[in-house]
Write an enzyme that holds these catalytic residues in place. Structure first.
Site, PDB file in Angstrom:
ATOM      1  N   LYS A 175       0.837  -1.207   0.000  1.00  0.00           N
ATOM      2  CA  LYS A 175       0.000   0.000   0.000  1.00  0.00           C
ATOM      3  C   LYS A 175       0.867   1.250   0.000  1.00  0.00           C
ATOM      4  O   LYS A 175       0.506   2.260  -0.600  1.00  0.00           O
ATOM      5  CB  LYS A 175      -0.936   0.013   1.210  1.00  0.00           C
ATOM      6  CG  LYS A 175      -2.059  -0.998   1.117  1.00  0.00           C
ATOM      7  CD  LYS A 175      -3.064  -0.768   2.226  1.00  0.00           C
ATOM      8  CE  LYS A 175      -4.132  -1.832   2.267  1.00  0.00           C
ATOM      9  NZ  LYS A 175      -5.025  -1.696   3.413  1.00  0.00           N
ATOM     10  N   LYS A 214      -4.445 -10.501  -6.805  1.00  0.00           N
ATOM     11  CA  LYS A 214      -5.618 -10.629  -5.940  1.00  0.00           C
ATOM     12  C   LYS A 214      -6.733  -9.679  -6.389  1.00  0.00           C
ATOM     13  O   LYS A 214      -6.443  -8.552  -6.784  1.00  0.00           O
ATOM     14  CB  LYS A 214      -5.132 -10.255  -4.530  1.00  0.00           C
ATOM     15  CG  LYS A 214      -6.048 -10.504  -3.415  1.00  0.00           C
ATOM     16  CD  LYS A 214      -5.417 -10.028  -2.120  1.00  0.00           C
ATOM     17  CE  LYS A 214      -5.464  -8.530  -1.976  1.00  0.00           C
ATOM     18  NZ  LYS A 214      -5.163  -8.011  -0.663  1.00  0.00           N
ATOM     19  N   LYS A 230     -10.280  -4.091  -3.725  1.00  0.00           N
ATOM     20  CA  LYS A 230     -11.096  -2.877  -3.820  1.00  0.00           C
ATOM     21  C   LYS A 230     -10.284  -1.710  -4.354  1.00  0.00           C
ATOM     22  O   LYS A 230     -10.819  -0.767  -4.906  1.00  0.00           O
ATOM     23  CB  LYS A 230     -11.580  -2.464  -2.422  1.00  0.00           C
ATOM     24  CG  LYS A 230     -12.570  -3.396  -1.795  1.00  0.00           C
ATOM     25  CD  LYS A 230     -12.980  -2.833  -0.439  1.00  0.00           C
ATOM     26  CE  LYS A 230     -13.097  -3.937   0.570  1.00  0.00           C
ATOM     27  NZ  LYS A 230     -13.000  -3.521   1.946  1.00  0.00           N
TER      28      LYS A 230
HETATM   29  P1  TYM Z   1     -10.632  -5.819   3.923  1.00  0.00           P
HETATM   30  O1  TYM Z   1     -11.827  -4.952   3.959  1.00  0.00           O
HETATM   31  O2  TYM Z   1      -9.499  -5.444   3.021  1.00  0.00           O
HETATM   32  O3  TYM Z   1     -11.016  -7.326   3.575  1.00  0.00           O
HETATM   33  C1  TYM Z   1     -12.082  -7.957   4.244  1.00  0.00           C
HETATM   34  C2  TYM Z   1     -11.940  -9.461   4.181  1.00  0.00           C
HETATM   35  O4  TYM Z   1     -11.922  -9.898   2.824  1.00  0.00           O
HETATM   36  C3  TYM Z   1     -10.797 -10.739   2.602  1.00  0.00           C
HETATM   37  N1  TYM Z   1     -10.350 -10.557   1.212  1.00  0.00           N
HETATM   38  C4  TYM Z   1     -10.192 -11.564   0.337  1.00  0.00           C
HETATM   39  N2  TYM Z   1     -10.362 -12.893   0.450  1.00  0.00           N
HETATM   40  C5  TYM Z   1     -10.138 -13.657  -0.649  1.00  0.00           C
HETATM   41  N3  TYM Z   1      -9.744 -13.140  -1.840  1.00  0.00           N
HETATM   42  C6  TYM Z   1      -9.551 -11.819  -1.996  1.00  0.00           C
HETATM   43  N4  TYM Z   1      -9.185 -11.337  -3.176  1.00  0.00           N
HETATM   44  C7  TYM Z   1      -9.773 -10.964  -0.880  1.00  0.00           C
HETATM   45  N5  TYM Z   1      -9.693  -9.623  -0.682  1.00  0.00           N
HETATM   46  C8  TYM Z   1     -10.042  -9.395   0.597  1.00  0.00           C
HETATM   47  C9  TYM Z   1      -9.758 -10.263   3.611  1.00  0.00           C
HETATM   48  O5  TYM Z   1      -8.800 -11.266   3.860  1.00  0.00           O
HETATM   49  C10 TYM Z   1     -10.617  -9.963   4.808  1.00  0.00           C
HETATM   50  O6  TYM Z   1     -10.879 -11.137   5.543  1.00  0.00           O
HETATM   51  N6  TYM Z   1      -7.530  -5.908   7.665  1.00  0.00           N
HETATM   52  C11 TYM Z   1      -8.831  -6.473   7.381  1.00  0.00           C
HETATM   53  C12 TYM Z   1      -9.925  -5.797   8.160  1.00  0.00           C
HETATM   54  C13 TYM Z   1      -9.824  -5.945   9.641  1.00  0.00           C
HETATM   55  C14 TYM Z   1      -9.978  -7.159  10.365  1.00  0.00           C
HETATM   56  C15 TYM Z   1      -9.841  -6.808  11.751  1.00  0.00           C
HETATM   57  C16 TYM Z   1     -10.214  -8.482   9.995  1.00  0.00           C
HETATM   58  C17 TYM Z   1      -9.606  -4.980  10.558  1.00  0.00           C
HETATM   59  N7  TYM Z   1      -9.631  -5.472  11.825  1.00  0.00           N
HETATM   60  C18 TYM Z   1      -9.937  -7.775  12.741  1.00  0.00           C
HETATM   61  C19 TYM Z   1     -10.297  -9.456  11.005  1.00  0.00           C
HETATM   62  C20 TYM Z   1     -10.169  -9.089  12.358  1.00  0.00           C
HETATM   63  C21 TYM Z   1      -9.077  -6.430   5.881  1.00  0.00           C
HETATM   64  O7  TYM Z   1      -8.346  -6.953   5.137  1.00  0.00           O
HETATM   65  O8  TYM Z   1     -10.137  -5.816   5.433  1.00  0.00           O
END
Ligand code: TYM
Length: 336
Positions: free
Chosen positions: A113, A199, A202
């Site tokens: 990032k 991957k 968003k």
């Molecule tokens: P975020 O919003 O980026 O992603 C949310 C969830 O989606 C999963 N994910 C994917 N899984 C499979 N293939 C993909 N291409 C893909 N893109 C995203 C992510 O692994 C995630 O599970 N940092 C976290 C948010 C967070 C969080 C937490 C999660 C903040 N605090 C505490 C668990 C526990 C995140 O990636 O958000």
């Protein structure tokens, strides 16, 4: 013995896509009756990259509504907004002060990032995984269901908890519980529609690279029609030379609720011209109930607000207790 606790979250940045759904939310829904679940919308994480204040609130509500639309059931699960529970920020500060800087500097997501942000890298972006550790540790979570990309952040969370326990606890009475990730094999890494080696994300500028949960049938059709494939006939899983093929077959498997072996047989002689309409229909059919429920929830803002108000109360009760426990261990006097 009571149920084990689950905590997970999604950032309110942009639209939720199939990666978020298949890697995370769908798995939360499927397993929710086995656990005591807390699902938050992590709006404090959303400002670690430049954000738009005019849409932060509506984006946050949208994610909460999508949780409900995807099938999160309030009988088993609590839905809340991270910024509504101030203990998340407070515990982050305490964890910051015991987390070595070089643990954060080696986080892959930070590096990726930071490259995208150029000159504009905030301290918050570096600190993102500590806030995530606070989210998890505050709830004494046993399990954290996430996609593959979050594995390193979960390891860091455990390392931070071990460090706090070593420095401020005793072996019989650890200060923090060590959480375990749940990363399912299928769907843990959904790839981009325009490049099967990247991957689905968003933050990727091209909308054509992802299928969003709220995409219309026309958008789904257009994206699948134009998605990257290869010139070979006969579709197969797990061929490293054919990343797009593996990804699209995996999407079809998960969205159709079929078994991998079944899909391998069904598609082994197909060409793309036959497979693409099949995947399109399957995606439209799988997303339709989510989209219908989402519209219903969004029509009743009062209900959504009451869900989040109640969620906040339930989350706060647990989070504040853990925060007090950590502060006590660190030597703080607690107000009487
Ligand atoms: P975020 O919003 O980026 O992603 C949310 C969830 O989606 C999963 N994910 C994917 N899984 C499979 N293939 C993909 N291409 C893909 N893109 C995203 C992510 O692994 C995630 O599970 N940092 C976290 C948010 C967070 C969080 C937490 C999660 C903040 N605090 C505490 C668990 C526990 C995140 O990636 O958000």
């Amino acid at each position: 013995m009571g149920k084990q606790r689950v905590l997970s979250g999604v950032q309110p940045t942009g639209n939720l896509h199939l990666g978020n759904y298949l890697g995370a939310i769908r798995n939360w829904v499927e397993a929710q009756s086995q656990y005591d679940n807390f699902f938050c919308v992590v709006d404090l994480h959303a400002i670690t990259v430049p954000h738009n204040p005019a849409t932060l609130k509506s984006d946050t509500y949208k994610i909460a509504a999508l949780y409900l639309a995807c099938g999160i059931d309030l009988e088993y699960s609590t839905i809340f907004v991270q910024s509504h529970v101030s203990a998340h920020s407070e515990l982050t500060w305490l964890l910051n002060c015991i987390t070595p800087l070089n643990w954060l500097e080696r986080m892959i997501q930070f590096k990726e990032k930071a490259i995208k942000q150029g000159e504009n890298v905030s301290v918050g972006l570096l600190d993102y995984p500590v806030l995530m550790a606070a989210d998890i540790l505050l709830y004494d979570a046993d399990k954290v269901p996430v996609g593959e990309d979050q594995k390193q952040h979960l390891e860091l969370t455990r390392d931070i908890a071990v460090r706090i326990n070593d420095q401020f606890g005793n072996p019989e009475k650890p200060v923090l519980k060590l959480p375990e990730p749940i990363i399912r094999k299928e769907g843990a890494r959904v790839m981009s529609l325009t490049d099967g080696t990247k991957k689905m994300s968003k933050s990727e500028p091209s909308e054509m690279s992802r299928l969003n949960l709220l995409d219309s049938p026309e958008e789904i059709q257009k994206k699948i029609k134009r998605c990257k494939t290869d010139p070979l006939k006969g579709l197969e899983f797990d061929n490293p030379q054919r990343p797009e093929c593996n990804n699209l077959l995996t999407l079809y498997t998960l969205l159709s609720d079929k078994k991998k072996e079944e899909v391998a047989l069904e598609c082994q002689d197909m060409g793309w011209g036959q497979f693409k309409p099949l995947l399109t229909e399957t995606a439209i059919t799988a997303l339709k109930p989510i989209q219908t429920k989402y519209q219903q929830v969004m029509q009743d803002k009062g209900y959504l607000e009451s869900v989040l108000r109640e969620g906040r109360q339930q989350a706060e009760a647990i989070a504040n207790e853990t925060l007090a426990r950590v502060k006590k261990a660190l030597g703080y006097s607690l107000p009487s």
